[in-house]
Scaffold this motif. Sequence first.
Motif, short mmCIF file in Angstrom:
data_model
loop_
_atom_site.label_atom_id
_atom_site.label_comp_id
_atom_site.label_asym_id
_atom_site.label_seq_id
_atom_site.Cartn_x
_atom_site.Cartn_y
_atom_site.Cartn_z
N ARG A 128 0.94 -1.29 0.05
CA ARG A 128 0.10 0.03 -0.06
C ARG A 128 0.81 1.16 0.14
N TRP A 129 0.69 2.12 -0.99
CA TRP A 129 1.67 3.31 -1.36
C TRP A 129 0.85 4.39 -1.36
N ALA A 130 1.64 5.45 -0.95
CA ALA A 130 0.86 6.93 -1.29
C ALA A 130 1.12 7.27 -2.72
N VAL A 131 0.03 7.96 -3.28
CA VAL A 131 0.15 8.39 -4.55
C VAL A 131 -0.42 9.76 -4.56
N SER A 132 -0.17 10.54 -5.92
CA SER A 132 -0.69 11.68 -6.35
C SER A 132 -1.51 11.58 -7.39
N THR A 133 -2.72 11.79 -7.56
CA THR A 133 -3.35 11.78 -8.93
C THR A 133 -3.67 13.37 -9.43
N ALA A 134 -4.63 13.61 -9.99
CA ALA A 134 -4.92 14.83 -10.50
C ALA A 134 -5.30 15.85 -9.74
N ARG A 135 -4.74 16.95 -9.84
CA ARG A 135 -4.97 18.10 -9.04
C ARG A 135 -6.37 18.78 -9.62
N ALA A 176 8.84 14.57 -6.74
CA ALA A 176 8.14 15.54 -5.72
C ALA A 176 7.42 14.51 -4.67
N VAL A 177 8.27 13.88 -3.86
CA VAL A 177 7.49 13.06 -2.89
C VAL A 177 6.84 13.70 -1.53
N ARG A 178 7.04 14.91 -1.55
CA ARG A 178 6.34 15.77 -0.49
C ARG A 178 5.19 15.83 -1.01
N GLN A 179 4.78 15.70 -1.91
CA GLN A 179 3.43 16.02 -2.62
C GLN A 179 2.43 14.70 -2.45
N LEU A 180 3.22 13.44 -2.39
CA LEU A 180 2.44 12.09 -2.41
C LEU A 180 1.46 12.27 -1.25
N GLY A 181 0.35 11.55 -1.40
CA GLY A 181 -0.82 11.41 -0.55
C GLY A 181 -1.97 12.55 -0.67
N ARG A 182 -1.46 13.38 -1.59
CA ARG A 182 -2.66 14.66 -1.99
C ARG A 182 -2.50 14.68 -3.61
N PRO A 183 -3.65 15.24 -4.01
CA PRO A 183 -3.91 15.34 -5.61
C PRO A 183 -2.73 16.48 -6.15
#
Length: 142
Positions: free
Chosen positions: A48-55, A101-108
């Motif tokens: 289970r991994w954190a991702v970022s999808t479309a903002r 941009a790993v600081r953005q992972l977990g949010r769009p």
Amino acid sequence: MKMSFLKAAVLVVALFGASAASLAATLVANIDVSSQTMTVRYGDSVYRWAVSTARPGYFTPRGTYRPQRTARMWYSRKYDMSPMPYSVFFRGGYAIHGTGAVRQLGRPASHGCVRLHTANAAAFYSMVREVGFGNTRIVVTN
């Protein structure tokens, strides 16, 4: 006469027309846009991994897909040659790929792709290449 497992599997394939790929492990990646996570089921293993999808203003397509192509390193022609390491393309130009941009992972935060930590992208890329496109499913839900 004793028969090895491999010989028995070859015999089953020959007699029943089953493909060797159908005997392979399956890989399922569930991307949950609302929780910004990707859960990967590979044999008995679950990741289970954190991702970022479309903002806001962009879109990550929902649905069930098979990989269309892979690229160990891809550069987005559409977005200023942005690097997309360990890309697994699942719908046109949309891919699951690594990001710096790993600081953005977990949010769009993306233009529509599914971004994840590069180490996790490399692991997923390797799994897809190992089991093959036909044994991989990518499911994107809200």
